[in-house]
Design a protein around this motif. Structure first.
Motif, PDB file in Angstrom:
ATOM      1  N   ALA A 180       0.834  -1.207   0.000  1.00 49.31           N
ATOM      2  CA  ALA A 180       0.000   0.000   0.000  1.00 49.31           C
ATOM      3  C   ALA A 180       0.864   1.250   0.000  1.00 49.31           C
ATOM      4  O   ALA A 180       0.550   2.242  -0.681  1.00 49.31           O
ATOM      5  CB  ALA A 180      -0.929  -0.009   1.210  1.00 49.31           C
ATOM      6  N   TYR A 181       1.956   1.218   0.776  1.00 42.10           N
ATOM      7  CA  TYR A 181       2.860   2.374   0.810  1.00 42.10           C
ATOM      8  C   TYR A 181       3.434   2.637  -0.586  1.00 42.10           C
ATOM      9  O   TYR A 181       3.455   3.787  -1.054  1.00 42.10           O
ATOM     10  CB  TYR A 181       3.995   2.148   1.801  1.00 42.10           C
ATOM     11  CG  TYR A 181       4.955   3.320   1.837  1.00 42.10           C
ATOM     12  CD1 TYR A 181       4.776   4.358   2.734  1.00 42.10           C
ATOM     13  CD2 TYR A 181       6.014   3.410   0.932  1.00 42.10           C
ATOM     14  CE1 TYR A 181       5.624   5.463   2.738  1.00 42.10           C
ATOM     15  CE2 TYR A 181       6.864   4.500   0.917  1.00 42.10           C
ATOM     16  CZ  TYR A 181       6.666   5.520   1.827  1.00 42.10           C
ATOM     17  OH  TYR A 181       7.499   6.615   1.802  1.00 42.10           O
ATOM     18  N   VAL A 182       3.920   1.579  -1.237  1.00 36.47           N
ATOM     19  CA  VAL A 182       4.518   1.748  -2.565  1.00 36.47           C
ATOM     20  C   VAL A 182       3.481   2.252  -3.558  1.00 36.47           C
ATOM     21  O   VAL A 182       3.768   3.131  -4.393  1.00 36.47           O
ATOM     22  CB  VAL A 182       5.136   0.415  -3.036  1.00 36.47           C
ATOM     23  CG1 VAL A 182       5.511   0.481  -4.512  1.00 36.47           C
ATOM     24  CG2 VAL A 182       6.376   0.081  -2.209  1.00 36.47           C
ATOM     25  N   GLN A 183       2.280   1.703  -3.474  1.00 34.58           N
ATOM     26  CA  GLN A 183       1.236   2.136  -4.392  1.00 34.58           C
ATOM     27  C   GLN A 183       0.932   3.629  -4.223  1.00 34.58           C
ATOM     28  O   GLN A 183       0.849   4.381  -5.204  1.00 34.58           O
ATOM     29  CB  GLN A 183      -0.039   1.321  -4.154  1.00 34.58           C
ATOM     30  CG  GLN A 183      -1.168   1.614  -5.131  1.00 34.58           C
ATOM     31  CD  GLN A 183      -0.839   1.172  -6.540  1.00 34.58           C
ATOM     32  OE1 GLN A 183      -0.481   0.022  -6.778  1.00 34.58           O
ATOM     33  NE2 GLN A 183      -0.956   2.088  -7.509  1.00 34.58           N
ATOM     34  N   GLU A 184       0.784   4.064  -2.984  1.00 32.96           N
ATOM     35  CA  GLU A 184       0.385   5.435  -2.721  1.00 32.96           C
ATOM     36  C   GLU A 184       1.500   6.440  -2.950  1.00 32.96           C
ATOM     37  O   GLU A 184       1.246   7.560  -3.408  1.00 32.96           O
ATOM     38  CB  GLU A 184      -0.122   5.549  -1.274  1.00 32.96           C
ATOM     39  CG  GLU A 184      -0.592   6.945  -0.885  1.00 32.96           C
ATOM     40  CD  GLU A 184      -1.169   6.992   0.513  1.00 32.96           C
ATOM     41  OE1 GLU A 184      -0.895   7.975   1.244  1.00 32.96           O
ATOM     42  OE2 GLU A 184      -1.896   6.043   0.889  1.00 32.96           O
ATOM     43  N   ASN A 185       2.733   6.059  -2.656  1.00 33.25           N
ATOM     44  CA  ASN A 185       3.830   7.029  -2.664  1.00 33.25           C
ATOM     45  C   ASN A 185       4.769   6.929  -3.859  1.00 33.25           C
ATOM     46  O   ASN A 185       5.599   7.826  -4.050  1.00 33.25           O
ATOM     47  CB  ASN A 185       4.643   6.893  -1.379  1.00 33.25           C
ATOM     48  CG  ASN A 185       3.855   7.283  -0.152  1.00 33.25           C
ATOM     49  OD1 ASN A 185       3.724   8.459   0.163  1.00 33.25           O
ATOM     50  ND2 ASN A 185       3.313   6.288   0.539  1.00 33.25           N
ATOM     51  N   ILE A 186       4.637   5.859  -4.663  1.00 30.23           N
ATOM     52  CA  ILE A 186       5.539   5.711  -5.806  1.00 30.23           C
ATOM     53  C   ILE A 186       4.760   5.396  -7.091  1.00 30.23           C
ATOM     54  O   ILE A 186       4.825   6.147  -8.061  1.00 30.23           O
ATOM     55  CB  ILE A 186       6.594   4.617  -5.544  1.00 30.23           C
ATOM     56  CG1 ILE A 186       7.426   4.968  -4.304  1.00 30.23           C
ATOM     57  CG2 ILE A 186       7.510   4.456  -6.764  1.00 30.23           C
ATOM     58  CD1 ILE A 186       8.394   3.887  -3.875  1.00 30.23           C
TER      59      ILE A 186
END
Length: 631
Positions: free
Chosen positions: A210-216
């Protein structure tokens, strides 16, 4: 056959480069790029049975060329289409993990030089496997692959989604042994990447995906990229199949389930990778006509990430924070390589020239071909302007300092996978002209010295360096996260195979002799029954273990061409490890028995000497089992 194909490709590429030398060398000319790559891939695909490939070039903030070659699905004749066809980029996935770490460093939530245990809810051991007290591991070490972890190959890719564990469970249950002092040896680590991803989870308070999806991924518009396994329904039909060519036919593989997915579980398109590469090349910003372009990192953070952070030798390329370095034709290249059992990829960019290239092959033959491709590309568009030093033979009398068997630092040292070092070793010799010869996997490379301890490949660009102890080479260093360590004589393939073969032969002769003796008149002097019973039990279990070991190694997945035991739990391997434990116990019992026979003078002199010899061979076999952690 493989070497013949590789040689043919090299010759063809040289012809291509020569024919193109009179043309204008501009990477901004799509027609010239197409002519160049058409020639390269026509040879690579035909000579090496590659089903399909894609390549793209970025320069000055945009894609200037992209094209697919061959098929993503041979059965349906589906073409490779850049931006549409999806593939598995393997370790190129790691770049997203490193970007996530650097974002949190930039925000002050992570520190690159703090003990990683401060961010975890479990502990990385403070000591090495050989009980040395060493400094703590930091993110600086993890991002430069110098944390000092051993490698674990089995279970990296598993046979079904049911075997994929959640990230937190995986990093806690699979903590590898620490085998090197942090910051001392380059040892590529998939686990280190997974550990960094778990730290991202804990510090950000979000699941890693989820972090990678939202921030990258979402900011970069990488809409065809995901860590989801299996793929969501809207992406699954676009995925290229991966193939292995064997015995005159292509064998198609199924979707690869990557256990340590932050280290290699991505699915993506070449155009999505172009957007990622452009952001890296532009120091954290995706080039755009918009007033507020997408920024992943501040410029200073991106510069830190892309600056060399570790090199094993001053004259060798090393590691940035997460990116590999190369030096071709006098120019610095950074990027990453990726391999699964079915795909090979390469992401390369030249920071100073603002040019990048991405290539993917839907077969592992690409692991060799991508290196030839980037070299041909550099020769065509960025030819060398430097005079290379002339490699010279070794100084007479120093040959013995280099000769020997070496094994990769990226190895297992405490588990059953230690046996892989026997088949992945590298032999260093010196030829009649005084040049170093590196032999591995049926191939050989020759090197000459260009500075003390520094060597250049004859008729090539590869450089290697040696580290010495008491005047003797103990470590061989390659560009990037690769090093080879001198193997102790008692761990070399020749010694191990010799001991096992010699023990097996002596046991076979002994069994035949004892069976024949059953049909002869018994002598007055004979060995106690318990002595023979122990020996017979050991011999039978030893041969059984050899058969089981052979079955584990030869029962391979047809598409992946790796032992099935590397993909899923193996009952055969479990039984084998039980047998080897019994063999260790029986060997100890035989040693005690042999001492008793000598002290009590039981049996004839010949019988006692034979039993002692048999016991010594048994102890030798058990020593091998102990060395390879097969017990």
């Amino acid at each position: 056959m493989k070497r013949i194909c590789v040689s043919a490709v090299l010759i063809a590429l040289l012809l291509i480069v020569s024919a193109a030398s009179a043309q204008v060398n501009s990477v901004l000319d799509p027609a010239a790029l197409e002519a160049f790559f058409d020639g390269v891939f026509s040879v690579q695909l035909a000579q090496n049975k590659v089903p399909g490939a894609e390549v793209l070039v970025v320069a000055d903030g945009e894609i200037v060329f992209s094209k697919g070659y061959g098929f993503s699905n041979l059965e349906e004749k589906t073409p490779m289409v850049p931006g549409v066809t999806l593939h598995r980029p393997g370790s190129v996935s790691k770049i997203l993990t490193w970007l996530a770490v650097m974002q949190l460093v930039e925000q002050g939530k992570l520190d690159l030089y703090t003990d990683v245990n401060n961010y975890l809810d479990f502990s990385i051991p403070a000591r090495t496997a050989d009980n040395r007290d060493v400094p703590p591991i930091t993110l600086h070490h993890i991002l430069t692959h110098t944390a000092g972890f051993e490698e674990e190959a089995s279970g990296v890719i598993v046979s079904s989604p049911d075997l994929v564990k959640p990230l937190d469970q995986y990093v806690k249950e699979h903590v590898p042994a620490r085998v090197f002092t942090p910051g001392s040896v380059l040892a590529y680590s998939n686990y280190g990447t997974c550990l960094a991803a778990y730290i991202v989870e804990r510090v950000s308070g979000m699941p890693f995906t989820a972090y990678v999806q939202e921030n990258i991924l979402t900011p970069l518009g990488m809409d065809s990229t995901t860590f989801e396994q299996p793929l969501p329904s809207e992406l699954a039909p676009r995925l290229s199949r991966g193939y292995r060519y064997s015995q005159g036919r292509y064998i198609a593989g199924e979707f690869e389930y990557v256990q340590g997915y932050p280290a290699g579980g991505l699915t993506t398109s070449s155009h999505d990778q172009a957007r990622l590469m452009l952001a890296l090349m532009n120091l954290g910003v995706l080039p755009s006509d918009e007033e507020e372009p997408v920024r992943l990192l501040e410029e200073s953070t991106a510069q830190t990430m892309e600056r060399q952070q570790f090199a094993a030798h001053p004259e060798l390329p090393g590691m940035t924070y997460g990116l590999l370095e190369w030096r071709l034709n006098g120019r610095r290249i950074i990027g990453h390589l990726g391999d699964t059992y079915l795909f090979s990829t390469g992401l390369y960019f030249l920071p100073d020239e603002n040019v990048g290239i991405y290539v993917v092959y839907n077969t592992t033959a690409g692991s060799q071909l991508r290196g030839m491709l980037i070299q041909a590309f550099m020769d065509r568009y960025f030819p060398s302007e430097q005079v290379q030093p002339t490699p010279r033979p070794l100084t007479p009398g120093t040959e013995a300092n280099y000769r020997g068997v070496y094994h990769s630092s990226r190895s297992n040292f405490t588990g059953v996978e230690s046996v892989l070092r026997l088949v992945q070793s590298l032999t260093v010799d010196v030829d009649s002209e005084g040049y170093l010869v590196l032999k591995t996997g049926g191939g050989a490379m020759r090197f000459g010295e260009i500075a003390p301890g520094l060597f250049q490949e004859l008729y090539g660009n590869t450089r290697i360096a040696f580290a010495f102890q008491d005047g003797r080479a103990v470590r061989m260093m390659f560009p990037g996260p690769a090093a080879y360590l001198r193997t102790a004589w008692y761990q070399t393939p020749r010694f191990v195979i010799g001991v096992v073969a010699g023990t097996a032969l002596l046991m076979l002769v002994t069994l035949i002799g004892w069976i024949k003796a059953l049909f002869k008149t018994r002598s007055r002097q004979r060995l106690p029954l318990v002595a023979k019973a122990l020996a017979v039990a050991f011999m039978l279990l030893f041969f059984t273990a050899l058969v089981l070991g052979g079955e584990v190694l030869t029962t391979v997945d047809p598409a992946y061409n790796v032992p099935v035991a590397a993909l899923e739990p193996s009952a055969t391997l479990s039984v084998l490890l039980v047998l080897t434990k019994i063999l260790m116990g029986l060997g100890t019992a035989m040693l005690v028995t042999a001492i008793y026979l000598l002290a009590a003078r039981k049996g004839s002199l010949w019988q006692r000497l034979h039993y002692v010899l048999l016991t010594l061979s048994v102890l030798g076999a058990n020593f091998v089992l102990w060395q390879l952690n097969l017990w």
